[in-house]
Design a protein around this motif. Sequence first.
Motif, PDB file in Angstrom:
ATOM      1  N   ILE A 178       0.863  -1.180   0.000  1.00 32.06           N
ATOM      2  CA  ILE A 178       0.000   0.000   0.000  1.00 32.06           C
ATOM      3  C   ILE A 178       0.896   1.223   0.000  1.00 32.06           C
ATOM      4  O   ILE A 178       1.779   1.354   0.846  1.00 32.06           O
ATOM      5  N   LYS A 179       0.671   2.116  -0.966  1.00 29.44           N
ATOM      6  CA  LYS A 179       1.480   3.320  -1.094  1.00 29.44           C
ATOM      7  C   LYS A 179       0.566   4.537  -1.226  1.00 29.44           C
ATOM      8  O   LYS A 179      -0.611   4.423  -1.602  1.00 29.44           O
ATOM      9  N   ALA A 199      -3.194  -1.971  -9.002  1.00 32.60           N
ATOM     10  CA  ALA A 199      -3.374  -3.125  -9.884  1.00 32.60           C
ATOM     11  C   ALA A 199      -2.580  -4.298  -9.339  1.00 32.60           C
ATOM     12  O   ALA A 199      -1.811  -4.170  -8.386  1.00 32.60           O
ATOM     13  N   LEU A 200      -2.775  -5.436  -9.989  1.00 35.13           N
ATOM     14  CA  LEU A 200      -1.935  -6.606  -9.758  1.00 35.13           C
ATOM     15  C   LEU A 200      -0.804  -6.545 -10.785  1.00 35.13           C
ATOM     16  O   LEU A 200      -1.070  -6.480 -11.983  1.00 35.13           O
ATOM     17  N   TYR A 201       0.428  -6.534 -10.323  1.00 40.30           N
ATOM     18  CA  TYR A 201       1.580  -6.495 -11.222  1.00 40.30           C
ATOM     19  C   TYR A 201       2.166  -7.899 -11.307  1.00 40.30           C
ATOM     20  O   TYR A 201       2.565  -8.486 -10.310  1.00 40.30           O
ATOM     21  N   LEU A 202       2.183  -8.396 -12.519  1.00 40.71           N
ATOM     22  CA  LEU A 202       2.600  -9.772 -12.753  1.00 40.71           C
ATOM     23  C   LEU A 202       3.921  -9.816 -13.498  1.00 40.71           C
ATOM     24  O   LEU A 202       4.158  -9.054 -14.437  1.00 40.71           O
ATOM     25  N   ARG A 218       0.179  -7.202  -5.435  1.00 42.51           N
ATOM     26  CA  ARG A 218      -1.021  -6.357  -5.424  1.00 42.51           C
ATOM     27  C   ARG A 218      -0.638  -4.997  -4.867  1.00 42.51           C
ATOM     28  O   ARG A 218      -0.295  -4.868  -3.706  1.00 42.51           O
ATOM     29  N   LEU A 219      -0.663  -3.981  -5.720  1.00 40.47           N
ATOM     30  CA  LEU A 219      -0.320  -2.615  -5.324  1.00 40.47           C
ATOM     31  C   LEU A 219      -1.600  -1.805  -5.178  1.00 40.47           C
ATOM     32  O   LEU A 219      -2.424  -1.758  -6.099  1.00 40.47           O
ATOM     33  N   THR A 220      -1.739  -1.184  -4.028  1.00 43.91           N
ATOM     34  CA  THR A 220      -2.869  -0.290  -3.791  1.00 43.91           C
ATOM     35  C   THR A 220      -2.316   1.101  -3.533  1.00 43.91           C
ATOM     36  O   THR A 220      -1.466   1.285  -2.658  1.00 43.91           O
TER      37      THR A 220
END
Lengths: 115, 111
Positions: free
Chosen positions: A12-13, A87-90, A111-113
């Motif tokens: 979370i940022k 988003a989800l970064y893959l 998972r970046l929020t």
Amino acid sequence: EAGVTQSPTHLIKTRGQQVTLRCSPISGHTSVYWYQQALGLGLQFLLWYDEGEERNRGNFPPRFSGRQFPNYSSELNVNALELEDSALYLCASSSQGGGIGAEAFFGQGTRLTVV
Amino acid sequence: EDQVTQSPEALRLQEGESSSLNCSYTVSGLRGLFWYRQDPGKGPEFLFTLYSAGEEKEKERLKATLTKKESFLHITAPKPEDSATYLCAVGLHTGGFKTIFGAGTRLFVKA
């Protein structure tokens, strides 16, 4: 054999901050790909690294960048985070790059929020 | 313009009710077509690669086929654990890497 590993799993940022995501490919794989998957949307190609060099990038602004290390692991950096970067970064790796049809194997994602 | 379209967007089946998912593509220079399965919040899991029209691949209850314009993922007698999003992707002949993903089909299998 270990698969593609990504860290961290969740993050979370705050808007405006910078973030670094990490990826370790399958042993023996030299190509690493980064994708963004926003909620409910398809996979959007971000970056492709092969043999330590950036080979191609998708339609993302320059604040999305990365690098690949001599051991083929990779980092994705995102500067000046915006809410829509959530988003989800893959990360995926393959034994062959260049779009020659080799299947890519994915990690579990980060998972970046952004708040 | 290169394009990959998956249909339907969502599919609801009863356990044991066989069906097919479609992936149609309009691309120049297909190198390979890939099928993946993705569970919520997780990375896609590789299923199959198809390289040429007429090719078929099978894995458990899944069978993938390829023509010059589309691919089908046939699911025979599905079980609830087959519920997931199924993604289709095409790898292209270009000067460099290019793989295009479809938006996916969400499959729900009810017991």
